[in-house]
Motif scaffolding. Structure first.
Motif, short mmCIF file in Angstrom:
data_model
loop_
_atom_site.label_atom_id
_atom_site.label_comp_id
_atom_site.label_asym_id
_atom_site.label_seq_id
_atom_site.Cartn_x
_atom_site.Cartn_y
_atom_site.Cartn_z
N PRO B 44 0.80 -1.21 0.00
CA PRO B 44 0.00 0.00 0.00
C PRO B 44 0.84 1.27 0.00
CG PRO B 44 -0.34 -1.31 2.01
CD PRO B 44 0.77 -1.92 1.27
N LYS B 45 2.16 1.10 0.16
CA LYS B 45 3.03 2.28 0.29
C LYS B 45 3.79 2.59 -1.00
CE LYS B 45 2.98 3.29 4.79
NZ LYS B 45 2.86 4.68 5.18
N ARG B 46 3.45 1.91 -2.09
CA ARG B 46 4.24 2.13 -3.30
C ARG B 46 4.21 3.58 -3.74
NH1 ARG B 46 3.00 -3.58 -5.80
NH2 ARG B 46 4.87 -4.54 -4.97
N THR B 47 5.30 4.01 -4.37
CA THR B 47 5.37 5.41 -4.81
C THR B 47 4.48 5.59 -6.03
OG1 THR B 47 7.17 5.04 -6.35
CG2 THR B 47 7.79 5.52 -4.08
N SER B 48 4.16 6.83 -6.34
CA SER B 48 3.29 7.07 -7.49
C SER B 48 3.97 6.60 -8.77
CB SER B 48 2.93 8.55 -7.58
OG SER B 48 4.10 9.32 -7.51
N ARG B 51 3.55 2.85 -8.98
CA ARG B 51 2.16 2.52 -9.35
C ARG B 51 1.94 2.79 -10.83
NH1 ARG B 51 0.93 5.02 -4.38
NH2 ARG B 51 0.25 6.90 -5.43
N PHE B 52 2.55 3.87 -11.33
CA PHE B 52 2.42 4.21 -12.75
C PHE B 52 3.01 3.10 -13.61
CE2 PHE B 52 4.43 5.82 -16.58
CZ PHE B 52 3.35 6.38 -17.23
N PHE B 53 4.22 2.66 -13.26
CA PHE B 53 4.87 1.62 -14.07
C PHE B 53 4.10 0.30 -14.00
CE2 PHE B 53 8.89 4.21 -13.83
CZ PHE B 53 8.92 4.46 -15.19
N ILE B 54 3.59 -0.04 -12.83
CA ILE B 54 2.82 -1.29 -12.70
C ILE B 54 1.58 -1.21 -13.60
CG2 ILE B 54 1.41 -2.68 -11.11
CD1 ILE B 54 3.51 -1.83 -8.91
N ALA B 55 0.92 -0.04 -13.61
CA ALA B 55 -0.26 0.14 -14.46
C ALA B 55 0.10 0.05 -15.93
CB ALA B 55 -0.90 1.48 -14.15
N ASN B 56 1.36 0.28 -16.26
CA ASN B 56 1.81 0.21 -17.66
C ASN B 56 2.53 -1.10 -17.97
OD1 ASN B 56 1.35 2.81 -19.40
ND2 ASN B 56 1.66 3.46 -17.28
N ASN B 237 6.34 22.19 -21.59
CA ASN B 237 5.68 21.15 -22.37
C ASN B 237 5.74 19.80 -21.67
OD1 ASN B 237 5.11 22.91 -24.34
ND2 ASN B 237 6.45 22.06 -25.89
N ALA B 238 6.91 19.48 -21.14
CA ALA B 238 7.09 18.19 -20.47
C ALA B 238 6.12 18.08 -19.29
CB ALA B 238 8.53 18.04 -20.00
N GLU B 239 5.98 19.17 -18.57
CA GLU B 239 5.12 19.18 -17.40
C GLU B 239 3.64 19.01 -17.81
OE1 GLU B 239 5.87 21.88 -13.65
OE2 GLU B 239 4.68 22.93 -15.11
N ASP B 240 3.27 19.69 -18.91
CA ASP B 240 1.88 19.62 -19.38
C ASP B 240 1.47 18.19 -19.72
OD1 ASP B 240 1.28 22.24 -19.17
OD2 ASP B 240 1.65 22.75 -21.27
N HIS B 241 2.43 17.39 -20.22
CA HIS B 241 2.09 16.05 -20.68
C HIS B 241 2.23 14.98 -19.61
CE1 HIS B 241 2.33 17.79 -24.72
NE2 HIS B 241 1.47 16.87 -25.00
N SER B 242 2.64 15.36 -18.42
CA SER B 242 2.92 14.33 -17.42
C SER B 242 1.67 13.94 -16.64
CB SER B 242 3.98 14.85 -16.45
OG SER B 242 4.07 13.98 -15.36
N GLU B 243 1.49 12.65 -16.50
CA GLU B 243 0.38 12.14 -15.70
C GLU B 243 0.71 12.29 -14.22
OE1 GLU B 243 -1.18 7.88 -16.11
OE2 GLU B 243 -1.20 8.68 -18.13
N LEU B 244 1.99 12.29 -13.91
CA LEU B 244 2.43 12.32 -12.52
C LEU B 244 2.80 13.75 -12.08
CD1 LEU B 244 4.74 9.18 -12.67
CD2 LEU B 244 2.45 9.30 -11.71
N LEU B 269 21.72 15.85 -23.41
CA LEU B 269 20.66 16.32 -22.51
C LEU B 269 19.43 15.46 -22.75
CD1 LEU B 269 20.70 18.78 -20.58
CD2 LEU B 269 19.51 20.06 -22.36
N ALA B 270 18.76 15.08 -21.69
CA ALA B 270 17.53 14.30 -21.86
C ALA B 270 16.47 14.81 -20.90
CB ALA B 270 17.81 12.82 -21.63
N ILE B 271 15.26 14.85 -21.39
CA ILE B 271 14.11 15.29 -20.58
C ILE B 271 13.03 14.24 -20.75
CG2 ILE B 271 12.36 17.10 -20.28
CD1 ILE B 271 14.44 18.90 -21.88
N VAL B 272 12.50 13.77 -19.67
CA VAL B 272 11.48 12.73 -19.79
C VAL B 272 10.30 13.05 -18.89
CG1 VAL B 272 12.46 11.17 -18.03
CG2 VAL B 272 11.12 10.21 -19.86
N ASN B 273 9.10 12.75 -19.38
CA ASN B 273 7.93 12.77 -18.51
C ASN B 273 7.15 11.48 -18.74
OD1 ASN B 273 7.02 14.47 -21.11
ND2 ASN B 273 5.26 13.44 -20.27
N PHE B 274 6.53 11.00 -17.70
CA PHE B 274 5.77 9.76 -17.81
C PHE B 274 4.29 10.12 -17.83
CE2 PHE B 274 9.72 8.46 -15.59
CZ PHE B 274 10.22 7.67 -16.61
N GLY B 275 3.58 9.50 -18.73
CA GLY B 275 2.15 9.78 -18.83
C GLY B 275 1.68 9.50 -20.23
#
Lengths: 125, 443
Positions: B44-48, B51-56, B237-244, B269-275
């Motif tokens: 129940p304590k998993r990080t967001s 949880r996101f990766f498990i859902a994916n 832009n990266a922030e706008d597209h992030s689910e987290l 340079l790398a920028i990543v957002n998950f969602g």
């Protein structure tokens, strides 16, 4: 010029340890919660909006978040400029001013592009 | 009598439920022997992010002790094997308390974006482990180690990002590098004063400045302003597209020398957002954003008419390319003026890395991986302006005709079989002292 009311953009609105005004939501927040431009758009005063010293960039996303609804209301840049004039705090480095002016010009170009009522062909041409 | 039967039925039903639950728990425990307490308490304590990766669909691979990194670990060039590797690592992080080894021994090529996703997962796990250990008597202390590659360049970046503690001596030269370190923020902050985006822009600008110092170049106010602007736009832009509600940035630069002994800086340079992907974002707002979506569809129809057996594209990849064009945004309906950030970023970085136009071995590369779509941009197919004066819009057509209505080159717009759960923007540019002076004069 003399009768313009001053709106000073607080350094703190650049965010934590930042020298850049950035982010559309941040621009919108300043517009809606700090300087209340919706109300000012309708009053009889003209304003000068002062960018503080030590600012290294004025992002178009912030500019458009802050000003686009006003530009849209005033329909042309000339009308908008009559109401709001963006100026720099005294003592700002000339080169930095020049760059910030370029940022502002680019933001205005984008605003004008978006005010055009284009059809699909016009949009992609 | 009837009441008794009813009570007995209820008791039997309850017993049956308990038995089913017990069996399920047993089965679960059998899957990960020796870790039941950890799993039970930690679930129940998993990080967001977990949880996101498990859902994916991450975390379903079998748990290994030695996880073999593919020959080419790159999300933009070899997505499928690289994703499998990352999923295996994630499985080991969340499904076991055993130590494991990231085995890079067969890896010949690696890039920052892929390594950064690993870095994010491991850091997130370490924070999770720290929190867990501070709350429970049962302690978890998973050891994660790495086996180096046989290729010096791979080891160099592994070392820079802290995956290995020394570089096996194959070359007489030492690795000369600067590492930005993993930066992240959250847009959950409610007040404009607490926003960290500007600070991250400053950190990135200082990192680029430090990187350039190695070749006796210092950013002037012009270039500082440009970088601040670019980074600001792209992070927005990266922030706008992030689910987290957040994004991650990392960078590493290497100092190299050309044949004449002149310094060349390789900046990554790398920028990543998950969602959701860029395409999913456009599809998700097509009702509200009908005008812009209609424009995209019109362009897609124009492109679809040109499809042949040999040359065609998925709607996802073409829409991703359209989304990069100035004036296109999935948020257009909210407040009208949006959709310029990514194009400004591409323009500037391709311009900074224009050394690649003179020297093919120093070709700049900018990749945008979003869902299944992969947009590749370099000095050959860079953005170009259309229109004049105040009506200028910048376009990226990815074809030699510089015409957005003509199909792009298939080497530059790719549809992968697997889907990356978010968007990765990755840049690799090369700069030299002489060249950078020219860039500054030109821009």
């Amino acid at each position: 010029m003399a009768d313009r009311v001053t709106i000073f953009l607080d350094k703190e609105w650049r965010g934590t340890k930042s020298t850049t005004f950035t982010g559309r939501p941040q621009g919108e927040q300043v517009r809606d919660e700090k300087v209340l431009l919706d109300e000012k758009d309708l009053d009889s005063h003209n304003y000068e909006v002062v960018i503080p010293n030590d600012t290294t960039a004025f992002n178009s996303s912030f500019y458009l978040g802050l000003f686009f609804p006003s530009i849209e209301k005033f329909k042309t840049l000339v009308n908008f400029d009559n109401k709001y004039l963006v100026v720099f705090e005294d003592g700002m480095d000339e080169k930095v001013k020049e760059k910030l002016n370029e940022d502002i010009e680019d933001s205005r170009r984008q605003a004008m592009n978006d005010l055009e009522d284009l059809d699909s062909d016009g949009f992609w041409s | 009598m009837k009441d008794r039967i009813r009570i007995r039925t209820r008791i039997e039903k309850r017993r049956s439920e308990i038995e089913t639950k017990r069996k399920a728990n047993k089965q679960d425990n059998n899957l990960q022997p020796g870790i039941s307490a950890f799993l039970f308490l930690s679930r129940p304590k998993r990080t967001s992010l977990q949880r996101f990766f498990i859902a994916n669909d991450f975390g379903v691979e079998s748990v290994l002790i030695n996880i073999q990194c593919p020959k080419e670990f790159s999300l933009t060039d070899k997505l499928e094997p690289s994703l499998v590797f990352i999923k295996k690592v994630f499985s080991c992080l969340i499904n076991s308390n055993k130590d494991f080894v990231l085995d890079f021994s067969k890896c010949k090529k690696i890039d920052l974006g892929a390594l950064m996703v690993l870095e994010i997962m491991v850091q997130d796990y370490q924070q999770f482990q720290e929190k867990f250990n501070s709350s429970y008597y049962y302690k978890v202390n998973k050891g994660i180690s790495s086996k180096p590659s046989t290729v010096w360049e791979v080891n160099r970046i592994l070392f820079a990002l802290g995956f290995i503690t020394h570089i096996p001596a194959e070359k007489p030269v030492k690795a000369e590098y600067l590492h930005l370190s993993l930066l992240t923020t959250s847009k959950a902050k409610s007040d404009v004063r607490e926003n960290r985006k500007g600070w991250i822009c400053t950190k990135i600008r200082d990192f680029v400045d430090m990187s350039l110092k190695a070749s006796n170049v210092k950013l002037n106010s012009d270039s500082r302003n440009s970088l601040d602007n670019l980074m600001g736009e792209i992070l927005n832009n990266a922030e706008d597209h992030s689910e987290l509600n957040n994004f991650y940035v990392d960078g590493v630069s290497f100092k190299e020398y050309d044949d004449e002994g002149k310094t060349i800086i390789e900046l990554n340079l790398a920028i990543v957002n998950f969602g959701f992907s860029i395409y999913e974002g456009l599809e998700g707002t097509k009702e509200q954003n009908s005008r812009i979506y209609g424009f995209l569809n019109d362009l897609y129809n124009t492109h679809e008419d040109q499809f042949t057996k040999r040359k065609s594209f998925s709607k996802e990849s073409l829409f991703t390319l359209y989304a990069l064009q100035e004036g296109v945004s999935r948020f257009k309906f909210e407040r009208k003026s949006r959709g310029t950030g990514t194009m400004s970023f591409i323009r500037a970085f391709i311009s900074l890395g224009s050394l690649g136009t003179e020297s093919p071995e120093h070709l700049s590369k900018l990749n945008i991986l979003s869902g299944k779509a992969n947009v590749k941009c370099d000095n050959v197919f860079a953005p170009f302006p259309t229109g004049a004066g105040e009506r200028v819009r910048h376009r990226l057509s990815l074809n030699k005709e510089k015409d957005l209505k003509i199909l792009p080159d298939q080497n530059y717009l790719v549809t992968n079989e697997s889907s990356f759960p978010g968007t990765l923007l990755q840049v690799k540019i090369f700069m030299s002292e002489d060249h950078f002076d020219k860039v500054l004069e030109k821009n």
